[in-house]
Structures are given as C-alpha cells and as structure tokens.
Design a protein around this motif. Structure first.
Motif, PDB file in Angstrom:
ATOM      1  N   ILE A 129       0.806  -1.260  -0.027  1.00 53.21           N
ATOM      2  CA  ILE A 129       0.143  -0.011  -0.038  1.00 53.21           C
ATOM      3  C   ILE A 129       0.892   1.311  -0.077  1.00 53.21           C
ATOM      4  CG2 ILE A 129      -0.188   0.562   2.335  1.00 53.21           C
ATOM      5  CD1 ILE A 129      -3.090   0.495  -0.302  1.00 53.21           C
ATOM      6  N   ALA A 130       2.053   1.389   0.655  1.00 51.74           N
ATOM      7  CA  ALA A 130       2.942   2.446   0.550  1.00 51.74           C
ATOM      8  C   ALA A 130       3.333   2.552  -0.738  1.00 51.74           C
ATOM      9  CB  ALA A 130       4.253   2.021   1.335  1.00 51.74           C
ATOM     10  N   ALA A 131       3.511   1.633  -1.683  1.00 51.18           N
ATOM     11  CA  ALA A 131       4.154   1.704  -2.939  1.00 51.18           C
ATOM     12  C   ALA A 131       2.948   2.286  -3.956  1.00 51.18           C
ATOM     13  CB  ALA A 131       4.706   0.278  -3.543  1.00 51.18           C
ATOM     14  N   VAL A 132       1.768   1.593  -3.635  1.00 52.72           N
ATOM     15  CA  VAL A 132       0.666   1.888  -4.713  1.00 52.72           C
ATOM     16  C   VAL A 132       0.258   3.479  -4.053  1.00 52.72           C
ATOM     17  CG1 VAL A 132      -1.554   1.376  -5.002  1.00 52.72           C
ATOM     18  CG2 VAL A 132      -0.135  -0.503  -4.914  1.00 52.72           C
ATOM     19  N   GLY A 133       0.004   3.649  -2.981  1.00 55.81           N
ATOM     20  CA  GLY A 133      -0.450   5.003  -2.383  1.00 55.81           C
ATOM     21  C   GLY A 133       0.776   6.107  -3.003  1.00 55.81           C
ATOM     22  N   SER A 134       1.922   5.898  -2.725  1.00 55.38           N
ATOM     23  CA  SER A 134       3.082   6.689  -3.360  1.00 55.38           C
ATOM     24  C   SER A 134       2.785   7.013  -4.769  1.00 55.38           C
ATOM     25  CB  SER A 134       4.548   6.275  -3.164  1.00 55.38           C
ATOM     26  OG  SER A 134       4.523   5.994  -1.677  1.00 55.38           O
TER      27      SER A 134
END
Lengths: 162, 502
Positions: free
Chosen positions: B113-118
């Motif tokens: 989610i950190a990667a997708v959100g970023s």
C-alpha cells in the motif's frame, strides 16, 4: 513536536556547550566583519552595493544571534559531565577520516582506503581482526572497479609506479 | 492549455530517450538502495550521489536526481515498516501503523500500500504540477529584483522559523550557510572575499564538497555513535501483495493524503513532514473507529505515505517556478542545477524548456518505474538491511571521499569536506537544524545579486523594498514568520495563566 531524522532535535541539553558556541560564533563573526571591512571596491565603478555590504549584513545577523544564543543558554541546564564520552567513537572515526583525506593522494586510493577501512570496522565493533582486513580489502576492490566503470580516475599512489 | 500539452509531449520525448530512461532507472534503483540503507538519510544520500550527475547534460542530470529523490522516499518507507526506523522525519508517522502491521505478519500489504499509495499520490500531484507551474511561472515573470529579494528573505525566514527547537539556532545555521556562500571572488566587482590567499578558494567552495561534508559525513558520524555494538534485525516478509479489500479500504485515504500533501508541499518550509502528520490525523478523525489507528490500520500507512510523496512533488513547484526551494532536498536539487549553470525560476521555463518539461515528464516515468521496481523487488532491497551498520558506515565514508575527490581531483576539497563534516556533527549534536544552512548556501549568491540590482534600480535607496507592494508584503510576511513562534508561546502562556486564575 520533535522528530528524529533530518533536523536532529533533542531538546533539553547543552547549556554549557551553547554558551561556549555563542562565544566562538561571536568571535568568528567579528573576524568575518573585520575582514569584510578590508574589501576595496575598484575605483572606477560606483556600485550601489560594494563587495562588503552583503557580508556585513550577514556578519551583523550572526553577532546578534550569538548574543541571543548566549542569553538563551543561561536558561538551560548544563549537560551531564560525561555526555561527550558517547561521542568518542564518532570522533575517532572522524580522526581516521581526516588521516585518510590527507594521505589519499600520496598512498593512492587502494592502499589508503584499505588502511582507513580496517581500523574503522574494528572501531565500530567488527571482530576479529582478520575479518576487518577481509572486509576492507573486499570493499576497496569493489569500489575501485565500480569507480573505474564510472570512468572516475582515482589516484594509484606514488609507490605504485616505482 | 494546449500549450501545456505540447510542452508535456516534448518533455516525454526528452524523458523517454533511451539514455534518459536508463538514467531514471539507475537513479531509482540507487535511490531506493540509499533510502533503505541505515545510517544515511535521503538528504545525505542525494548529496553523496550529486557527483555522479555532473558529467551529464542538465536535463539528464535532473532526471536522474529526481529518480534518486523518489527512490529514497520509497526506500525510507521500507525501513519504517520493517524495522520501526524512519529514515527521515517525514516517514516517522508511517512507523505507527506500518511497524504494527509488520509485527502482525502483514508487512506485505503494508509495503504494497505504501508503494501503490505513493504511486497514485505522486502521479496525481505531478498532474497538478504540470498545469499549475506554468501559471505560477508566468506570474513570476512580473517579478523584479526587489520582489526576488523579498521572496528569498521570506523563504529563508519561513524555513528557519519552522526548523528545530530554537529559532536562534536556525538563524545561526542559516547565517553559516550564507557565510560559506560569500567565500570566493565577488562576481560583480571581482574582489576576492574570504579566500585567505588560498588559490583553491577563488572560485568559492564547491557546492558538492560542502553538502557531502554537511550532510553525508556528519550523518554517518551520528549513526556511528548509535551503531557501536547494536544490531537491528528487520521483520521477515512473505509475499508483497495487496488484496482488493485492502485497496478499497485505503483508497480515499490515498486521495485525501495526495491532496493534503500537494497543497502543504507548495508552501515554503512546510514540507513532507507536516503533510504526513496532517494526513494521518485527518484519517484518524474521519475513521468510524479511530482506536484501530496505531495498531496496524492500513489507512495509517496509506495516508502519510501518499501525503509525503505528494508533498515531495509540491515542493518542486516553488523551486522550479520561482527559484525558492522550500526544503533541504529541493535546495540540494536547486544547488545541482546552479552548478550546471541552470538557474531555476520563471525564466527557466523559457530558457531551458527541455530541462523543465523533461523533468516533469520524468516525474511520471520515475513514479511508474518505482512502482514496477518495488512491488516485486522489495524483498531484494530488504537484504541490504541485513548488512550491519558497522560495516556500512565506514564504506559510506569511503564513498564520500571518492565522491568529493572526483569533483575537482583536489586534496584541498577533501580537507574542506572533512572539516565541514566535523562542524556539522557538532551542529547536529547540539540541535541546530541543517536545512537553513543549505538554503543559505544555495540562495546566498542570488540574494546578493538581486539586492544589488534592486539598489541600482532605486539609485541606492532601500525604500524600494517597501515601496513595491509585492516585496513589502513578502518582507512583512518574513518578519511575521520569525515572530510567530514567540507570539504563539506568549499567547499560550497567557491562556494557561488565565486557566490557572479562573
């Protein structure tokens, strides 16, 4: 709010070292201002702002702030006497770095780097000695070839050619 | 509007050239590695990588640096989630729920989610930047020297007033940067200043040498203190994957985080850190059950990670369009541009469209590259965390030395770097923020030039700064931002006194 990381902020320490810093900054800024007063602008030009004005503004700001820092430091508690001991490994590492910077050109990159790395590893707790040496040689070799690949020419040292 | 499309198309032609694409990829990989590395944060990492870019043409150098910058942000979230170690202030919030998730065995979704959100936040705010910055640049074209001087004073005072605990220390740090900037030959009069008859100093101290000393060396020294004898181990991860349910749950957190981050990022001084804290607290307040936050709520990772990426993009806007960096990282990027003889500001859009639009396009590309790179490869990057700091730190110092030496092949630069490193270590240990120093260093020259031009315009009268409305407002804002902390403290004291009395 205090955060770790970029601006490292740990409040509540350092009355004595702030006072010391205030004095040093005051002296350095005074010298900075003194030096600025010697700047001679060329005669044939009449600029609105000579070479000294901007440095004088900065120097003035620094002098005022150093006085404020001194006043501020009076309100802070002095740090515990042995606090500097925690900095010893970092300072020792800095000493090695300084020696490394001085001898880099004379000894050449490979030798100087290995001689810097091995004691640094030891200092930070790598044991036993042979492991420090092994890592030092490995990192030096890796760096040498990596920078050669990037076309950065590192000094080989004077002893290499003889 | 159609102009912007055309420019953007042109930008993509620059960014998608094979060599630039390769640089973006390399920058993203190296940036992620640096971000994951313990012992050195993004600012130190970017400083360390600056020498790599100086042989490149400006557009390519900027593309690579942006990819590095984004990469460090991605890498920073990895250590926050897996080790509870935020690499920088803006990923502190991520540790609250990220590390909690990792300990519950949900490190995979947290990283995903950190990667997708970023990615989503970065892309949305890049779209906003694409359409917003030409407008701001047009507006900036009307600025004369007095306005620029006012703007720089405002930028410096805003950054100083928000940095660290003590305003006096922030101002001293800023003055230190300005003092370093005055070393070298005065460009207008040709007078050597603070050169002490040392020929190396006639050109001034090289920017790269200063920032490697200030940021990289001192950071390694601070880490060395903590590293002696300590071994930290990251939480194990399984598969990096995100269920549809997780994504749906955090979707609005990502969108809100993006919007908050972008707007906060544009403001000078208020960067990614404030944005991530704000986004987190907004999500917590909107949540039906706020007690899940801090115990591994996925929205508590999605919101701050989106916000700090969006803020990183927003931060670029004042730097590119007006030439005023609002954070240490953008100050570093601006310094790199200045070294390449590219002066950021409204004229940049006219003089170097390839740099601006190539950079904007590469922001889209870097985001995508990092998403593709990170989802499958996080496991590989995490391996770096198993290398103990006591081995890494000396190796990083050796890279500092080589990087500095490679700038001018001068031993004098090495000594300068080493001495500045010790100075910056003292500053860090005694709670001086370093951001104002690098800002002062970058802006010093430009400030002096604009001050001079303004005074030539007014035939020497400083009244011009008050007579022109924009510069008057900016200077008033500067005074206000410097006084604000003291005023707030006073108001708080009075309120608590009233509370005690009543």
């Amino acid at each position: 709010m205090t955060f770790q990381g970029e601006p490292v902020a740990r409040p509540g320490r350092g009355g004595r070292s702030d006072r010391f810093a205030a004095v040093v900054i005051f002296l350095v800024s005074s010298l900075y201002i003194r030096y600025a007063l010697t700047f001679q602008p060329p005669r044939f030009r009449s600029e609105a702002l000579g070479p000294a004005t901007f440095p004088l503004m900065i120097g003035g700001l620094m002098v005022v702030c150093s006085v404020l820092l001194f006043v501020e430091s009076l309100r802070r508690a002095p740090e515990p006497p042995a606090a500097w001991r925690r900095s010893l490994p970092a300072l020792a590492l800095w000493g090695l770095l300084l020696a490394y910077s001085v001898v880099l050109e004379r000894l050449g990159f490979p030798l100087a780097t290995a001689l810097f790395l091995a004691p640094s590893f030891r200092l930070l707790g790598v044991r036993p000695w042979w492991r420090c040496l092994l890592y030092a040689v490995a990192v030096t070799a890796a760096a040498w070839y990596a920078f050669a690949a990037l076309d950065v020419r590192l000094p080989r040292g004077e002893w290499w050619r003889r | 509007m159609s102009d912007t499309w055309q420019h953007l198309l042109f930008g993509f032609q620059v960014a998608l050239r094979p060599e630039n694409l390769a640089l973006a990829l390399a920058g993203a990989v190296v940036g992620t590695i640096v971000g994951v590395l313990p012992g050195i944060g993004p600012v130190g990492g970017i400083a360390l990588l600056l020498p790599l870019t100086f042989r490149l043409p400006p557009a390519s150098a900027m593309i690579m640096l942006t990819a590095v910058y984004y990469g460090t942000m991605y890498g920073g979230s990895t250590t926050s989630i897996l080790m509870n170690v935020p690499g920088e202030a803006s990923s502190v919030v991520t540790t609250f729920d990220g590390y909690a998730m990792a300990r519950q065995g949900r490190a995979g979704p947290a990283l995903a989610i950190a990667a997708v959100g970023s990615f989503i936040a970065g892309t949305l705010s890049t779209i906003a930047l694409t359409f917003f910055s030409p407008l701001l640049a047009t507006w900036g074209l009307a600025f004369g020297p007095p306005e620029y001087f006012g703007l720089m004073v405002f930028g410096l005072s805003a950054v100083s007033s928000l940095a660290g605990e003590s305003l006096v220390k922030a101002l001293l740090s800023m003055g230190f940067g300005l003092m370093l900037a005055t070393v070298g030959t005065d460009l207008v009069t040709g007078v050597p200043r603070y050169t002490f008859n040392i020929p190396y100093l006639l050109d001034g101290i090289d920017f790269v040498v200063v920032v490697i000393g200030l940021f990289a060396v001192s950071e390694v020294m601070v880490s060395a203190e903590a590293a002696v004898g300590e071994v930290r181990v990251p939480v194990k991860i399984e598969r990096i994957w995100l269920s549809l349910k997780d994504f749906v749950q955090s979707f609005w957190a990502i969108i809100r985080g993006s919007v908050i981050g972008f707007y906060i990022g544009i403001l000078p001084a208020a960067g990614a850190t404030i944005a991530s804290f704000l986004a987190y607290s907004v999500e917590k307040q909107l949540a039906r059950d706020p007690s899940t936050f801090g115990r591994g709520d996925i929205r508590g990772v999605a919101a701050p990670e989106s916000a700090n990426n969006a803020a990183a993009v927003g931060n670029m806007i004042p730097m590119l369009t007006l030439g005023i960096p609002g954070s240490s990282t953008t100050a570093l990027m601006m310094g790199a541009l200045l070294v390449l003889n590219v002066v950021p500001g409204p004229m940049l859009f006219q003089q170097h469209p390839d740099v601006v639009w190539g950079l904007v396009a590469s922001m889209y590309v870097s985001n995508l590259v990092l998403l593709i790179l990170n989802l499958p490869l996080v496991g590989l990057f995490v391996r770096i965390l198993y290398v103990p700091e006591r081995v890494l730190l000396p190796a990083i110092l050796a890279i500092c030395v080589v990087g500095t030496y490679a700038v001018n092949f001068s031993a004098f630069d090495l000594l300068t770097m080493t001495v500045l490193g010790l100075g910056a270590y003292y500053l860090r240990k005694n709670d001086y923020p370093l951001g104002p120093a690098v800002l002062g260093l970058v802006l010093g020259d430009l400030m002096e030039q604009n001050l001079r031009r303004a005074l030539i315009m007014s035939k020497g009268s400083p009244a011009i700064f008050v007579a022109r409305p924009v510069s008057a407002v900016l200077l008033a804002l500067s005074v206000l931002s410097l006084c604000a902390p003291a005023l707030l403290r006073l108001a708080r004291r009075r309120r608590s006194a009233e509370a005690a009395a009543g």
